[in-house]
Design a protein around this motif. Sequence first.
Motif, PDB file in Angstrom:
ATOM      1  N   MET A 110       0.825  -1.204   0.000  1.00  0.00           N
ATOM      2  CA  MET A 110       0.000   0.000   0.000  1.00  0.00           C
ATOM      3  C   MET A 110       0.864   1.261   0.000  1.00  0.00           C
ATOM      4  O   MET A 110       0.342   2.374  -0.058  1.00  0.00           O
ATOM      5  CB  MET A 110      -0.950  -0.014   1.199  1.00  0.00           C
ATOM      6  CG  MET A 110      -2.062  -1.049   1.067  1.00  0.00           C
ATOM      7  SD  MET A 110      -3.266  -1.025   2.429  1.00  0.00           S
ATOM      8  CE  MET A 110      -2.532  -2.223   3.546  1.00  0.00           C
ATOM      9  N   THR A 111       2.182   1.091   0.071  1.00  0.00           N
ATOM     10  CA  THR A 111       3.126   2.202   0.027  1.00  0.00           C
ATOM     11  C   THR A 111       3.914   2.188  -1.278  1.00  0.00           C
ATOM     12  O   THR A 111       4.158   3.234  -1.884  1.00  0.00           O
ATOM     13  CB  THR A 111       4.082   2.140   1.229  1.00  0.00           C
ATOM     14  OG1 THR A 111       3.321   2.130   2.442  1.00  0.00           O
ATOM     15  CG2 THR A 111       5.021   3.332   1.250  1.00  0.00           C
ATOM     16  N   PHE A 112       4.313   0.995  -1.737  1.00  0.00           N
ATOM     17  CA  PHE A 112       4.985   0.809  -3.014  1.00  0.00           C
ATOM     18  C   PHE A 112       3.957   0.365  -4.058  1.00  0.00           C
ATOM     19  O   PHE A 112       2.973  -0.302  -3.728  1.00  0.00           O
ATOM     20  CB  PHE A 112       6.023  -0.313  -2.922  1.00  0.00           C
ATOM     21  CG  PHE A 112       7.264   0.006  -2.119  1.00  0.00           C
ATOM     22  CD1 PHE A 112       8.511  -0.102  -2.703  1.00  0.00           C
ATOM     23  CD2 PHE A 112       7.193   0.378  -0.782  1.00  0.00           C
ATOM     24  CE1 PHE A 112       9.672   0.140  -1.978  1.00  0.00           C
ATOM     25  CE2 PHE A 112       8.336   0.634  -0.048  1.00  0.00           C
ATOM     26  CZ  PHE A 112       9.581   0.518  -0.647  1.00  0.00           C
ATOM     27  N   ILE A 113       4.215   0.691  -5.320  1.00  0.00           N
ATOM     28  CA  ILE A 113       3.445   0.089  -6.406  1.00  0.00           C
ATOM     29  C   ILE A 113       4.031  -1.288  -6.687  1.00  0.00           C
ATOM     30  O   ILE A 113       5.174  -1.415  -7.119  1.00  0.00           O
ATOM     31  CB  ILE A 113       3.478   0.959  -7.671  1.00  0.00           C
ATOM     32  CG1 ILE A 113       2.703   2.257  -7.447  1.00  0.00           C
ATOM     33  CG2 ILE A 113       2.906   0.201  -8.863  1.00  0.00           C
ATOM     34  CD1 ILE A 113       2.714   3.197  -8.637  1.00  0.00           C
ATOM     35  N   VAL A 114       3.262  -2.312  -6.411  1.00  0.00           N
ATOM     36  CA  VAL A 114       3.690  -3.671  -6.728  1.00  0.00           C
ATOM     37  C   VAL A 114       3.596  -3.846  -8.242  1.00  0.00           C
ATOM     38  O   VAL A 114       2.554  -3.535  -8.831  1.00  0.00           O
ATOM     39  CB  VAL A 114       2.802  -4.710  -6.012  1.00  0.00           C
ATOM     40  CG1 VAL A 114       3.222  -6.129  -6.387  1.00  0.00           C
ATOM     41  CG2 VAL A 114       2.861  -4.507  -4.500  1.00  0.00           C
ATOM     42  N   PRO A 115       4.672  -4.274  -8.904  1.00  0.00           N
ATOM     43  CA  PRO A 115       4.615  -4.415 -10.369  1.00  0.00           C
ATOM     44  C   PRO A 115       3.404  -5.215 -10.827  1.00  0.00           C
ATOM     45  O   PRO A 115       3.124  -6.300 -10.313  1.00  0.00           O
ATOM     46  CB  PRO A 115       5.927  -5.147 -10.694  1.00  0.00           C
ATOM     47  CG  PRO A 115       6.864  -4.714  -9.598  1.00  0.00           C
ATOM     48  CD  PRO A 115       6.002  -4.627  -8.368  1.00  0.00           C
ATOM     49  N   GLY A 116       2.663  -4.641 -11.783  1.00  0.00           N
ATOM     50  CA  GLY A 116       1.465  -5.280 -12.303  1.00  0.00           C
ATOM     51  C   GLY A 116       0.186  -4.884 -11.609  1.00  0.00           C
ATOM     52  O   GLY A 116      -0.901  -5.197 -12.097  1.00  0.00           O
TER      53      GLY A 116
END
Length: 530
Positions: A316-322
Motif C-alpha cells: 500500500m506504500t509501493f506500487i507492486v509491479p502489475g
Amino acid sequence: MDLEPLDQPSDASFWKKPADFKLAANDFYDGLKSVPQYVDNNADIGLGSGENSASISNGSYLAPAKSDLWDNSYKRIRGINYLLQKAEEVNLGTANDRWVGEALFFRAYNYWNLVQSFGGVPKIDKVLDVNSEALYSAKASQTEIVDFILADLDNAIGKLPKQSGLGGEELGRVTQGAALALKARVALYLGTWAKYHGQGDPSKYLSAAVDAAEQVIASQEYALYTDKGADSYKYLFILQGDDSKEVILARRYYANIDGRVHNWTRELWFNAMVPTKNMADTYLASDGLPISKSPLFKGYATLNSEFQSRDPRMGMTFIVPGSTIFFEGGIMQPTYPGFTGSNATQTGYMLRKFLDETIEAATFRGAYDFKEFRYAEVLLTLAEALYEKNGQISDQDLNRTINLLRSRVNMPALTNNSVASNGLNMLNEIRRERTVELAFEGFRRQDLKRWKTAEVVLPQALRGIKFVGTEYQQKYPDLKVGTDIQVDGDGFIVAEPASARQFLSKHYFDPIPLQQIQLSKGNLIQNPGW
C-alpha cells in the motif's frame, strides 16, 4: 481627510470582538505544511527529483543566503504575537480564549519547524518595530526554545475545544488533541536528542511525551481509521481518509475553491519521490520476522517476488509491479515500475502511498488533505517514549500502541517473547514500526538525527531493485550494466553511490541563512561547522 482604508479593516476598528480574533487566527492555518512538503527525499528511504532535497540527502548543500523556512516562520510568529498583544490590550476575557489558544498553538508549531532544522534560534515573543533591540537577538538554546514551545502548548490546551466540540463547519480547526499531539512530538524529539547526544535531562522530556500521548488516548476523541477494512491504510492518505477519526489536524484542500487544490498525485506518477531498497527491506515478512530471518521471504528473482508474504503496508506504500493505479481518464491501469518511459525511476520502485483515485487528482486538482497530525503517530510516540524512559515496555503497552497498528493490517503482534525468541532488539522493532507506519510523511531525517544514527545511515549508498540475474534484466535486455545503470556487487541498482554521500557533525543542524547573520550586528552566530 482621515479616511478609513477601503481594502482592509483598520487596526483601530478591528480588534473589538472575538469574531475579529477568529478572523485573524484563520490566517495562521496557511502555515501548516502543504502536500508536497511532506517528503522523505532528504534521508535514506526515499529519493526525489528536486535539486534541494537531493543535496540535503547527500550532504552536499551549502549555507544559503536566504531561507523560506526562516523568513516565513518569523513572519507568521510576528502575526501571532500581534494577536496575543491585542488580546491582552482588549481583554475580552474567556470569550477570547479559543483564539488565543489557537495563536499559542501556531506559535509553538512555527518554532517547532525552526528548532528541528536550526536548533537554537532567536526567541521573539513580542511584537517588534524597526527600533527594537530584539531584532538583533542572539540564539536561544535548543532546550530554551523547546521549553518555550511546551509552555505555549500547556497554556493553549485548556483554551481549546475537544475534537467532539467542533461544529461541522469547524472541522480542521485546532483542538486540544492537536496541541497534545504536538507536545508529544516535540517532547519525544528533545528527550531522545538529550539521551543520545548527551545534552540535558532526557527523562523530563520523555515523561512529558508519555503524559501528552496518554492524554490524547484517554480523551477517546480519536481512533485508527478502519472504514476500508484491510485496505484502510491505503485509503487513509487520500480522500476517503479526510476528516476520519484518525486525523487530529490536517492541511485542508477543497476542490471547489480556487487555490485550495494540489498536484501531488500527478507528481508522484512522474516519480517526484521514489522509495529505496533501504525502505523496502524495512518491511517485515507476514510472519512478523525481518526478511533476513523469515522463511517466507521470496527473494528477488521476479518482478514482484520481494513483495510477496510481506507486511501489507508495503503493497500500500509501493506500487507492486502489475498492480493497478488510477490514471487520467478514469482508467485503472496495470503499472510496472522500471527504467524506461513514464514509469522510469532511479531505483526501480514507485510510490503508491498518496495516489488518489479521482479524475480531479489526475488533472492537477487533487483535494485530499495532508494529515499533519494523526492518531497513529501518537501511539508510536507513546511506545517509543515508554521504552526510552524505562528501558523496557510491557506487552500490555505494546497491545495498546504498536499492535493496534499491526492489527489494522493483519500483522502478528509484537511481544517481548517474540523479540527474545527470535534474537531481535525491542528498540529496533519500535523504530522499525515507526518508519513503516510513517513512511514518506516527512519524519525520517529528523528521526535519524535525534537517534544520532544519521552519521552511520546517511553516508550509505542509496540502492534499488535487484537487476542482475532477475526478471528485470530479462525485461530490459538493452540496458548495459556499468553504462546505462550502475549496480553493486550483489546486482542491486545503485541510484547514488556511497562515495557521493556524506553526513558530518555539522549536518545535525542546518546553517543559519547568511543574510540573517549579516543583519544581526554580530549577535547571531552561525551553527558549528558552517
